[in-house]
Design a protein around this motif. Structure first.
Motif, mmCIF file in Angstrom:
data_model
loop_
_atom_site.group_PDB
_atom_site.id
_atom_site.type_symbol
_atom_site.label_atom_id
_atom_site.label_comp_id
_atom_site.label_asym_id
_atom_site.label_seq_id
_atom_site.Cartn_x
_atom_site.Cartn_y
_atom_site.Cartn_z
ATOM 1 N N SER A 28 0.817 -1.210 0.000
ATOM 2 C CA SER A 28 0.000 0.000 0.000
ATOM 3 C C SER A 28 0.855 1.266 0.000
ATOM 4 O O SER A 28 2.009 1.267 0.439
ATOM 5 C CB SER A 28 -0.923 0.019 1.222
ATOM 6 N N ASP A 29 0.273 2.355 -0.473
ATOM 7 C CA ASP A 29 0.942 3.653 -0.487
ATOM 8 C C ASP A 29 0.790 4.334 0.869
ATOM 9 O O ASP A 29 -0.125 4.035 1.628
ATOM 10 C CB ASP A 29 0.324 4.546 -1.567
ATOM 11 N N PRO A 30 1.675 5.282 1.197
ATOM 12 C CA PRO A 30 1.566 5.979 2.487
ATOM 13 C C PRO A 30 0.282 6.786 2.582
ATOM 14 O O PRO A 30 -0.162 7.394 1.603
ATOM 15 C CB PRO A 30 2.803 6.883 2.511
ATOM 16 N N VAL A 31 -0.320 6.773 3.775
ATOM 17 C CA VAL A 31 -1.532 7.557 4.011
ATOM 18 C C VAL A 31 -1.325 8.632 5.067
ATOM 19 O O VAL A 31 -2.118 9.568 5.146
ATOM 20 C CB VAL A 31 -2.721 6.659 4.416
ATOM 21 N N VAL A 43 6.044 6.709 8.995
ATOM 22 C CA VAL A 43 5.161 6.614 7.838
ATOM 23 C C VAL A 43 4.261 5.393 8.015
ATOM 24 O O VAL A 43 4.740 4.308 8.351
ATOM 25 C CB VAL A 43 5.957 6.470 6.522
ATOM 26 N N CYS A 44 2.952 5.576 7.791
ATOM 27 C CA CYS A 44 2.024 4.446 7.818
ATOM 28 C C CYS A 44 1.353 4.320 6.453
ATOM 29 O O CYS A 44 1.289 5.287 5.691
ATOM 30 C CB CYS A 44 0.985 4.578 8.928
ATOM 31 N N ASN A 45 0.825 3.116 6.172
ATOM 32 C CA ASN A 45 0.254 2.876 4.838
ATOM 33 C C ASN A 45 -1.020 2.035 4.894
ATOM 34 O O ASN A 45 -1.278 1.211 4.021
ATOM 35 C CB ASN A 45 1.289 2.205 3.927
ATOM 36 N N ILE A 71 -3.674 0.982 10.087
ATOM 37 C CA ILE A 71 -3.344 2.293 10.635
ATOM 38 C C ILE A 71 -3.468 3.369 9.551
ATOM 39 O O ILE A 71 -2.811 3.297 8.521
ATOM 40 C CB ILE A 71 -1.924 2.298 11.218
ATOM 41 N N LYS A 72 -4.322 4.365 9.825
ATOM 42 C CA LYS A 72 -4.563 5.422 8.839
ATOM 43 C C LYS A 72 -4.174 6.821 9.320
ATOM 44 O O LYS A 72 -4.129 7.751 8.512
ATOM 45 C CB LYS A 72 -6.039 5.432 8.430
ATOM 46 N N GLY A 73 -3.930 6.983 10.606
ATOM 47 C CA GLY A 73 -3.557 8.286 11.122
ATOM 48 C C GLY A 73 -2.642 8.146 12.323
ATOM 49 O O GLY A 73 -2.726 7.153 13.053
ATOM 50 N N MET A 74 -1.762 9.135 12.537
ATOM 51 C CA MET A 74 -0.801 9.094 13.638
ATOM 52 C C MET A 74 -0.638 10.481 14.243
ATOM 53 O O MET A 74 -0.705 11.487 13.537
ATOM 54 C CB MET A 74 0.569 8.609 13.147
ATOM 55 N N SER A 75 -0.416 10.525 15.556
ATOM 56 C CA SER A 75 -0.129 11.775 16.249
ATOM 57 C C SER A 75 0.717 11.471 17.467
ATOM 58 O O SER A 75 0.346 10.629 18.295
ATOM 59 C CB SER A 75 -1.430 12.476 16.661
ATOM 60 N N CYS A 76 1.856 12.143 17.586
ATOM 61 C CA CYS A 76 2.775 11.920 18.711
ATOM 62 C C CYS A 76 2.617 13.054 19.713
ATOM 63 O O CYS A 76 2.640 14.233 19.346
ATOM 64 C CB CYS A 76 4.207 11.870 18.191
ATOM 65 N N ASN A 77 2.461 12.702 21.000
ATOM 66 C CA ASN A 77 2.336 13.747 22.011
ATOM 67 C C ASN A 77 3.699 14.098 22.601
ATOM 68 O O ASN A 77 4.725 13.521 22.245
ATOM 69 C CB ASN A 77 1.321 13.351 23.096
#
Length: 290
Positions: A28-31, A43-45, A71-77
């Motif tokens: 899959s391509d990166p999302v 990077v997630c895909n 996994i479609k979204g990421m956020s680091c605190n």
């Protein structure tokens, strides 16, 4: 309205080609893209895999957050915890920088609609987690333990109705900025769901000079301006009514035109942009953000 161009050669740092670093079972391509607490690029895909690079483009690692996850979204605190949307289990998972899941919680579902979890963002000020459900066309504001606080973009409101939300960001005032792709704009809300304004890439309503068509990918820069990807290019606009464009990162009508924007992330003065174009190689582009 003239749009100031930014010299691509002076702002573009490097290109990362992630395709060869996924495992053989992953195509899959990166999302989405995010920086971890140390400034490395994640990077997630839309699979269970996350790949990591440093800012020089060197591959560092690849890890799985559990088979069958999507996994479609990421956020680091600010504590280094990485929050992710898992669209398969309809959960938010939290892991460390090695992919070890520390906890997870289910995302509340509307009984009358399907669910498609996309981007998310975590507030370092309150700990609240904002999750995009693109099928329900809403943003869910949750506690860090998954309790629903309220919804943003509720259908049938005259202003602030979301149609196709995808990516999301917070500004320094805790306003919530949401890409609304099919409405060609960014919608801005207060945390309680009150509509604030829309950013359309134009100076006046109704003008034909609207640059944020098919808006996808968003990040708030340190100076308060907003980076937004669209079919017309990669732009920076003011975070005020109508979202007038200040400049663009790519070169219009050239091989350096930025198309197919997915996630956008920032770390200090560096901006990472995930690009995915049909029948073309997917890349992560790094820029000097501001």
């Amino acid at each position: 309205m003239a749009v100031a161009s930014t010299n691509y050669k002076n702002t573009h740092l490097l290109t990362i080609e992630p395709d060869t670093y996924w495992s053989r079972r992953t195509t899959s391509d990166p999302v989405d893209v995010e920086f971890d607490i140390e400034g490395n690029i994640l990077v997630c895909n839309a699979t269970d895999e996350i790949i990591k690079f440093n800012q020089q483009g060197q591959f560092l690692s690849r890890f799985s957050v559990g088979l069958d996850r999507k996994i479609k979204g990421m956020s680091c605190n600010e504590n280094g915890e990485i929050f992710m949307t898992d669209d398969n289990a309809k959960e938010v998972i939290v892991c460390d920088d090695e992919g070890q899941v520390t906890f997870d919680f289910s995302v509340p579902r509307d009984a009358e609609s399907s669910m498609n979890l996309r981007g998310l963002v975590v507030s370092n000020e309150t700990g609240d987690v904002y999750v995009v459900d693109s099928y329900a066309a809403k943003v869910l504001r949750l506690t860090k333990n998954g309790k629903l606080l309220n919804k943003l973009g509720i259908y049938n409101e005259i202003k602030g109705t979301l149609v196709s939300p995808c990516y999301i960001a917070l500004d320094s005032n805790q306003n919530v900025l949401v890409n609304d792709k099919d409405q060609n704009r960014v919608q801005v809300f207060r945390p309680d769901g009150q509509f604030v304004r829309s950013l359309r890439g134009c100076r006046h309503p109704g003008t034909s000079l609207e640059f944020l068509n098919q808006a996808s990918g968003i990040a708030v820069l340190a100076n308060g301006t907003v980076a937004v990807g669209s079919q017309a290019g990669l732009f920076v606009c003011k975070n005020e009514s109508y979202g007038p464009i200040i400049r663009r990162f790519d070169d219009k009508n050239s091989s350096n035109g930025i198309m197919g924007t997915k996630g956008i992330a920032t770390y200090r003065n560096v901006m990472a942009v995930a690009l995915s174009i049909q029948n073309a190689e997917s890349t992560i582009e790094l820029f000097v953000g501001y």
